[in-house]
Design a protein around this motif. Structure first.
Motif, PDB file in Angstrom:
ATOM      1  N   UNK A   1       0.824  -1.206   0.000  1.00  0.00           N
ATOM      2  CA  UNK A   1       0.000   0.000   0.000  1.00  0.00           C
ATOM      3  C   UNK A   1       0.859   1.256   0.000  1.00  0.00           C
ATOM      4  N   UNK A   2       1.926   1.243   0.805  1.00  0.00           N
ATOM      5  CA  UNK A   2       2.810   2.406   0.874  1.00  0.00           C
ATOM      6  C   UNK A   2       3.512   2.639  -0.463  1.00  0.00           C
ATOM      7  N   UNK A   3       3.977   1.554  -1.090  1.00  0.00           N
ATOM      8  CA  UNK A   3       4.697   1.685  -2.357  1.00  0.00           C
ATOM      9  C   UNK A   3       3.749   2.139  -3.463  1.00  0.00           C
ATOM     10  N   UNK A   4       2.540   1.605  -3.484  1.00  0.00           N
ATOM     11  CA  UNK A   4       1.554   2.044  -4.476  1.00  0.00           C
ATOM     12  C   UNK A   4       1.252   3.524  -4.302  1.00  0.00           C
ATOM     13  N   UNK A   5       1.082   3.963  -3.052  1.00  0.00           N
ATOM     14  CA  UNK A   5       0.826   5.370  -2.780  1.00  0.00           C
ATOM     15  C   UNK A   5       2.011   6.225  -3.219  1.00  0.00           C
ATOM     16  N   UNK A   6       3.224   5.722  -2.987  1.00  0.00           N
ATOM     17  CA  UNK A   6       4.431   6.446  -3.408  1.00  0.00           C
ATOM     18  C   UNK A   6       4.439   6.649  -4.915  1.00  0.00           C
ATOM     19  N   UNK A   7       4.162   5.590  -5.664  1.00  0.00           N
ATOM     20  CA  UNK A   7       4.195   5.666  -7.125  1.00  0.00           C
ATOM     21  C   UNK A   7       3.118   6.601  -7.657  1.00  0.00           C
TER      22      UNK A   7
ATOM     23  N   UNK B   1      13.350   1.427  -0.219  1.00  0.00           N
ATOM     24  CA  UNK B   1      13.852   1.481  -1.596  1.00  0.00           C
ATOM     25  C   UNK B   1      12.950   2.318  -2.480  1.00  0.00           C
ATOM     26  N   UNK B   2      11.642   2.265  -2.215  1.00  0.00           N
ATOM     27  CA  UNK B   2      10.706   3.111  -2.958  1.00  0.00           C
ATOM     28  C   UNK B   2      10.983   4.585  -2.668  1.00  0.00           C
ATOM     29  N   UNK B   3      11.301   4.909  -1.419  1.00  0.00           N
ATOM     30  CA  UNK B   3      11.644   6.287  -1.054  1.00  0.00           C
ATOM     31  C   UNK B   3      12.886   6.748  -1.806  1.00  0.00           C
ATOM     32  N   UNK B   4      13.865   5.863  -1.923  1.00  0.00           N
ATOM     33  CA  UNK B   4      15.070   6.193  -2.683  1.00  0.00           C
ATOM     34  C   UNK B   4      14.729   6.490  -4.143  1.00  0.00           C
ATOM     35  N   UNK B   5      13.816   5.702  -4.703  1.00  0.00           N
ATOM     36  CA  UNK B   5      13.425   5.917  -6.088  1.00  0.00           C
ATOM     37  C   UNK B   5      12.693   7.254  -6.253  1.00  0.00           C
ATOM     38  N   UNK B   6      11.905   7.633  -5.266  1.00  0.00           N
ATOM     39  CA  UNK B   6      11.220   8.932  -5.333  1.00  0.00           C
ATOM     40  C   UNK B   6      12.231  10.067  -5.469  1.00  0.00           C
ATOM     41  N   UNK B   7      13.302   9.998  -4.681  1.00  0.00           N
ATOM     42  CA  UNK B   7      14.310  11.052  -4.756  1.00  0.00           C
ATOM     43  C   UNK B   7      15.112  10.964  -6.052  1.00  0.00           C
ATOM     44  N   UNK B   8      15.330   9.752  -6.550  1.00  0.00           N
ATOM     45  CA  UNK B   8      16.090   9.591  -7.786  1.00  0.00           C
ATOM     46  C   UNK B   8      15.325  10.175  -8.968  1.00  0.00           C
ATOM     47  N   UNK B   9      14.011   9.930  -9.019  1.00  0.00           N
ATOM     48  CA  UNK B   9      13.178  10.507 -10.077  1.00  0.00           C
ATOM     49  C   UNK B   9      13.171  12.026  -9.958  1.00  0.00           C
ATOM     50  N   UNK B  10      13.037  12.535  -8.734  1.00  0.00           N
ATOM     51  CA  UNK B  10      13.078  13.982  -8.508  1.00  0.00           C
ATOM     52  C   UNK B  10      14.392  14.553  -9.041  1.00  0.00           C
ATOM     53  N   UNK B  11      15.497  13.869  -8.758  1.00  0.00           N
ATOM     54  CA  UNK B  11      16.796  14.336  -9.220  1.00  0.00           C
ATOM     55  C   UNK B  11      16.897  14.339 -10.733  1.00  0.00           C
ATOM     56  N   UNK B  12      16.333  13.311 -11.371  1.00  0.00           N
ATOM     57  CA  UNK B  12      16.338  13.250 -12.826  1.00  0.00           C
ATOM     58  C   UNK B  12      15.541  14.418 -13.409  1.00  0.00           C
ATOM     59  N   UNK B  13      14.364  14.670 -12.846  1.00  0.00           N
ATOM     60  CA  UNK B  13      13.533  15.774 -13.324  1.00  0.00           C
ATOM     61  C   UNK B  13      14.260  17.104 -13.175  1.00  0.00           C
ATOM     62  N   UNK B  14      14.881  17.309 -12.025  1.00  0.00           N
ATOM     63  CA  UNK B  14      15.614  18.554 -11.787  1.00  0.00           C
ATOM     64  C   UNK B  14      16.789  18.673 -12.749  1.00  0.00           C
ATOM     65  N   UNK B  15      17.466  17.563 -12.991  1.00  0.00           N
ATOM     66  CA  UNK B  15      18.600  17.583 -13.914  1.00  0.00           C
ATOM     67  C   UNK B  15      18.180  17.919 -15.339  1.00  0.00           C
TER      68      UNK B  15
END
Length: 306
Positions: free
Chosen positions: A135-141, A280-294
């Motif tokens: 549920x948490x990972x689905x909400x994250x995505x 790990x889902x939290x890490x992916x959230x920040x990685x996507x954010x970083x990609x968008x910012x980049x």
């Protein structure tokens, strides 16, 4: 000053400050004010005949009001635009809420259930550890798309007016866009417009997750999962996140005491997951954010050179 540069500043401000309790405990958050307006219109109009027409009128009021207010606020200058955009982005708060679920699961299953109940609408009382984590990972995505990429996208396309329209309609969908007897007609217009506004951002979120996880070979599987999903948009980031983490998401869950037998996403992957996958889902959230910012930064740089 370009809208792209303003968005970079807003994303950075949101990542640094999030939603400080000292501020929003004293002042009503704009999203809360939007919700209050929608709630008032719901009480006044959602009864009697012509509910679909009344719901359409609500959407028109929200769109026109948001465009007008957004235009006025834009005239106050770039600093105000940056602050408004930062307030209506949800990157840091999203990660914090999802991470709280992981921390809760580390403490106890009961604590995990308590934390996940704050971010999902399904029944949580009898959830297993795996169900809490899923549920948490689905909400994250889903909220990565709805709360970060989509508002950023519409700010980039149409500035503060576009951002306010998106937030108003997205909030309306979360309040009245249900397929229940009460909202089936009244919330129809809000739900359909929200589907349209999230069409590109949801797929853009999916593509960024896939690019970062290197799962291009499984693209056809993700498309199939997304098309089976109950939502026309949420299935895209969920399908990508499931494969990035190698977990199964979705599946049967309970709403208001009734089990809904929803399709699995990446159903052949491990289903018995827990706190590590949430982190790990939290890490992916920040990685996507970083990609968008980049990507935005590269665009600003190229535009400056040209």
């Amino acid at each position: 000053m370009s809208t792209t540069f303003l968005l970079i500043c807003a994303m950075s401000l949101d990542a640094a400050l999030g939603e400080p309790d000292w501020l929003w405990s004293r002042v009503r958050h704009p999203a809360v004010m939007i919700g209050n307006v929608i709630g008032w219109l719901d009480k006044r109009l959602n009864h009697g005949a012509q509910r679909r027409l009344k719901g359409l009128a609500v959407v028109l009021v929200l769109v026109i009001g948001s465009l007008t207010l957004g235009r006025v606020l834009s005239l106050l200058g770039p600093v105000i635009e940056i602050i408004i955009c930062a307030i209506l982005l949800a990157q840091k708060s999203l990660v914090a809420h999802v991470r709280d679920v992981g921390d809760g699961l580390r403490t106890s299953l009961t604590e995990g259930r308590t934390k996940v109940a704050m971010i999902v609408s399904r029944d949580t009382r009898d959830m297993t550890e795996a169900q809490v984590a899923r549920s948490a990972i689905e909400s994250a995505a889903e909220n990565l798309s709805d709360g970060v990429i989509a508002p950023a996208f519409w700010f980039l396309i149409a500035g503060v007016p576009g951002l306010l329209v998106y937030k108003a309609i997205n909030t309306a969908d979360s309040m009245i866009g249900y397929r229940t007897e009460k909202y089936r007609d009244f919330g129809w217009a809000a739900a359909r417009l929200d589907d349209f506004l999230n069409l590109i951002p949801a797929r853009l979120t999916c593509v960024m997750i896939v690019a970062l996880s290197g799962q291009w070979a499984r693209w056809s599987e993700m498309v199939a999962d997304a098309r089976r999903h109950v939502s026309p948009n949420a299935g895209w980031p969920e399908a990508a996140m499931a494969r990035a983490l190698n977990v199964a998401l979705a599946g049967p869950r309970s709403y208001d005491g009734q089990i809904r037998d929803l399709a699995w996403v990446n159903g052949n992957a491990p289903r018995e997951i827990g706190a590590p996958e949430v982190f790990r889902a939290c890490d992916m959230l920040w990685t996507v954010w970083g990609l968008a910012l980049g990507l935005l930064s590269v665009w600003v740089g190229v535009s400056f050179i040209i």
